[in-house]
Write an enzyme that holds these catalytic residues in place. Structure first.
Site, PDB file in Angstrom:
ATOM      1  N   ASP A 293      51.382  46.486 104.058  1.00  0.00           N
ATOM      2  CA  ASP A 293      50.746  45.618 103.066  1.00  0.00           C
ATOM      3  C   ASP A 293      50.371  44.268 103.625  1.00  0.00           C
ATOM      4  O   ASP A 293      51.048  43.725 104.504  1.00  0.00           O
ATOM      5  CB  ASP A 293      51.692  45.420 101.878  1.00  0.00           C
ATOM      6  CG  ASP A 293      51.737  46.657 100.989  1.00  0.00           C
ATOM      7  OD1 ASP A 293      50.693  46.980 100.411  1.00  0.00           O
ATOM      8  OD2 ASP A 293      52.800  47.294 100.905  1.00  0.00           O
TER       9      ASP A 293
ATOM     10  N   TYR B 241      45.456  60.024  98.165  1.00  0.00           N
ATOM     11  CA  TYR B 241      45.055  58.612  98.127  1.00  0.00           C
ATOM     12  C   TYR B 241      44.286  58.342  99.412  1.00  0.00           C
ATOM     13  O   TYR B 241      44.871  58.358 100.494  1.00  0.00           O
ATOM     14  CB  TYR B 241      46.328  57.759  98.040  1.00  0.00           C
ATOM     15  CG  TYR B 241      46.148  56.261  97.901  1.00  0.00           C
ATOM     16  CD1 TYR B 241      45.211  55.538  98.635  1.00  0.00           C
ATOM     17  CD2 TYR B 241      46.977  55.534  97.038  1.00  0.00           C
ATOM     18  CE1 TYR B 241      45.085  54.173  98.509  1.00  0.00           C
ATOM     19  CE2 TYR B 241      46.867  54.151  96.910  1.00  0.00           C
ATOM     20  CZ  TYR B 241      45.929  53.478  97.653  1.00  0.00           C
ATOM     21  OH  TYR B 241      45.825  52.110  97.537  1.00  0.00           O
TER      22      TYR B 241
ATOM     23  N   GLU C  89      50.303  53.036  89.111  1.00  0.00           N
ATOM     24  CA  GLU C  89      51.098  53.053  90.339  1.00  0.00           C
ATOM     25  C   GLU C  89      52.006  51.838  90.305  1.00  0.00           C
ATOM     26  O   GLU C  89      51.543  50.696  90.320  1.00  0.00           O
ATOM     27  CB  GLU C  89      50.188  53.010  91.581  1.00  0.00           C
ATOM     28  CG  GLU C  89      49.530  54.359  91.854  1.00  0.00           C
ATOM     29  CD  GLU C  89      48.735  54.408  93.160  1.00  0.00           C
ATOM     30  OE1 GLU C  89      48.216  55.486  93.487  1.00  0.00           O
ATOM     31  OE2 GLU C  89      48.617  53.369  93.848  1.00  0.00           O
TER      32      GLU C  89
END
Lengths: 268, 409
Positions: free
Chosen positions: A60, A175, A49
């Site tokens: 994030d 995911y 990734e």
């Protein structure tokens, strides 16, 4: 069959689980990324990734935010990232590469232009953190038309009905974000993940990768025992941050962490 | 009253998924989807609940002090020599700006949601103060995320928030201004989504925020329409408001949407001028992109990276704008212009000296443009400017521009 689907089907035969490292392209410098990718494969990566740096990585934590800042100091653009994959493909035709990032750089480049360039470069999939299925629409079709798998996130807060909806749009793998939070901030709770995976697997037929909070071999092995893929990002990016001035050392350190995970995962 | 008969009404937006044409929507990571669905369902239910509306209206009347006056600025009108200038006095609200209209509404939602903690982002600190205020009243724990640069230039509001019992969290990432405060508020929310209500301060962000913030702020335009009828016997030729995220502007504009001959003019932060990059005027100079959960006009570079912005006013120093403004621009219903730092400062001084009203630097942008426009209009014409906030919080900034570095508050 896409390169990602073929990989999972191959792993399935041997009973192995996919190890999926994440690094931000251009971190610590754009000239290092292709070597880093080859290093990841040597250390046991099944899928890479590759993070596309963005100025405002809202999902994030500090580790990946700073990685984006380092990459953007050298103006690493989405076009640069695509070129890196082109270069990677001259020596590696097998390892699937997924671009992971935020939608705006793709929006700025244009969906059609991006999808075409990504396909030509040998990119296999895209994971746009801020593109849930309901906002994918035409774009998802453009990606699919260019042979790109679309990987969507599932979170602990995702309802059963929504999981079924996400399953309709997902290709390659899904995911599972193992914790409520941003990247790199908390350790994974494998029991909790295991319960949620039951919920997901009954509604999703493609492989499930698990990420967020996996930072050592033990955690990787524990997740591998319940998931199809183990996604590791911040634990690697921390090594890059600590050795940003010495890219060779950064690659070596990242390989050490990843190899340990590979070994631990394969022991089971 | 002033509807042009041959014009079609605009559709009621956003649609069920939060879209205003191509703008708006919900571009968020998956973890937040459930919380936003929950908020949407809660708001949809409560907005049709008379008991909720009654509580909201009573708070606006008795706690905020509404209706806010519509004031004829006779001295400023004489000074400019043209159209009559009226001010919608949102600066007279409790806490000194329009922001409280929205925080009252969202605090009620928070109360009904059963969540015990409140977070907010803030730029100039007005939304932070308004949030800390409602949190104090509800006895809820409150964290306000604020860029380190803004903490420095809005010291007074930082102290106000602390006195009100809020924790002000300094945001050190990125450009250390409003956009980064919003990033960190979102990050905190993702992590504490089970027990935390996010009171978003502007009509931007993921659906349903642009809609509900607009609805709560629309009291501004609704009152203005009624007051114009009562005091002037007519509606104005144009309504004006400054635009950062655009909540005070959308609150003024939305009720006027289908009064086709009332012009709607939004004034962005022109910073050092629109010819360079040192401004915060995405509607004038940006292009559509995706940031903070919605598609809207943005200040971005060719690669889609968000650019640092500049404005003398912290509240306008933001690279995006509410999605409904992007839509109003594209359909041509509203006009968007910019005023520079210097023009805003001149307007700040002018209003202070001529009318004895010290406006916020954000608001001063709208006043600057109104003064410019009024000169070229007839005395029988009318402009209404939303005087969105008072300027006490900006005394440090103005003093330091005047070379007075050590004004203690």
């Amino acid at each position: 069959m896409s390169r990602i689907a073929a990989l999972f089907s191959e792993l399935n035969k041997t009973g192995k689980k996919a190890l999926i490292p994440f690094v931000t392209a251009g971190d610590p410098h754009p000239s290092v990324t292709v070597d880093m990718m080859h290093g990841l494969v040597e250390a046991g990566a099944d899928i890479i990734e590759l993070g596309v740096p963005f100025s405002d990585p809202m999902a994030d934590g500090p580790t990946i935010q700073l990685a984006c800042e380092r990459a953007l100091m050298h103006n690493t653009s989405l076009r640069d990232v695509i070129s890196m994959v082109t270069e990677f493909r001259t020596k590696n035709a097998n390892t699937p590469v997924v671009l992971m990032g935020y939608l705006n750089p793709v929006e700025a480049m244009g969906y059609e232009t991006f999808a075409k360039a990504a396909q030509q470069a040998g990119i296999d999939g895209v994971l746009m953190v801020d593109m849930p299925p309901e906002e994918s629409g035409e774009n998802a079709k453009i990606f699919a038309d260019h042979g790109l798998d679309i990987i969507y996130l599932i979170a602990p807060t995702t309802t059963d009905a929504r999981i079924s909806e996400i399953a309709k749009y997902s290709t390659g793998y899904v995911y599972y974000v193992s914790i409520k939070g941003v990247t790199g901030t908390a350790a994974i709770d494998v029991d909790d993940v295991s319960k949620n995976l039951e919920r997901i697997r009954s509604r999703v037929s493609i492989p499930v990768g698990v990420g967020f909070g996996i930072n050592n071999g033990e955690a990787a092995a524990a997740v591998a025992s319940v998931a199809d893929g183990v996604i590791v990002g911040s634990a690697l990016v921390n090594k890059i941050a600590a050795n940003a001035a010495q890219p060779d050392v950064a690659i070596a350190e990242v390989k050490t962490v990843l190899s340990e995970m590979r070994t631990a995962m394969d022991k089971q | 009253m002033s509807n042009a008969k041959d014009m079609q009404d605009f559709p009621v937006l956003p649609d069920a998924k939060g879209h205003f044409g191509i703008f708006g929507g919900r571009f968020v990571s998956e973890t937040l989807s459930a919380a936003l669905d929950e908020l949407d369902a809660l708001y949809t239910r409560l907005s049709q609940d008379p008991a909720f509306q009654k509580e909201f209206d009573e708070d606006l009347a008795h706690y905020v002090g509404r209706p806010s006056p519509l004031y004829f600025a006779e001295q400023l009108t004489k000074h400019c020599g043209g159209a009559k200038i009226y001010f919608k006095r949102e600066d007279l609200n409790h806490t000194g700006a329009h922001k409280i209209n929205n925080t009252i509404g969202q605090a009620l939602l928070a109360k009904y949601s059963g969540k015990k903690k409140i977070i907010a982002e803030t730029g100039a600190g007005q939304h932070g103060v308004a949030t800390a205020t409602v949190a104090a009243r509800l006895g809820m724990e409150c964290k306000v995320f604020m860029g380190a640069t803004d903490i420095e230039r809005q010291k007074l509001n930082v102290y106000r928030m602390r006195l009100l019992g809020a924790e002000v969290i300094s945001v050190e990432s990125g450009t250390k201004t409003l956009k980064d405060a919003m990033n960190d508020a979102m990050r905190h929310w993702v992590t504490h989504v089970d027990d935390t209500f996010y009171i978003l301060g502007t009509a931007a962000g993921p659906h349903p925020y642009p809609k509900l913030v607009r609805d709560f702020q629309s009291i501004i335009g609704r009152e203005t329409i009624r007051q114009c009828d009562e005091q002037l016997g007519r509606q104005p030729d144009a309504v004006l408001a400054c635009i950062g995220g655009g909540s005070n502007a959308i609150g003024m504009f939305y009720p006027y949407l289908n009064m086709h001959d009332v012009r709607m003019i939004g004034v962005e932060a022109g910073g050092l001028g629109l010819s360079g990059n040192d401004h915060a005027a995405p509607l004038c100079k940006g292009r559509p992109g995706v940031l903070h959960g919605n598609r809207t006009y943005l200040m971005e570079d060719d690669n889609g990276q968000i650019m640092g912005t500049h404005s003398v006013s912290a509240g306008l120093d933001y690279p995006g704008v509410g999605p409904e403004h992007s839509w109003l621009k594209d359909i041509g219903r509203a006009e968007y212009v910019a005023a520079t730092d210097d023009e805003a400062l001149d307007a700040f001084r002018a209003l202070t000296r001529i009318e004895g009203i010290m406006p916020a630097l954000e608001t001063s942008h709208a006043i600057a443009h109104a003064m410019k426009m009024a000169k070229d209009m007839r005395p029988d014409q009318v402009l209404v400017v939303n005087l969105s906030g008072r300027g006490d919080k900006d005394i440090h900034t103005v003093a330091s521009i005047d070379g007075l570095e050590n004004v203690d508050v």
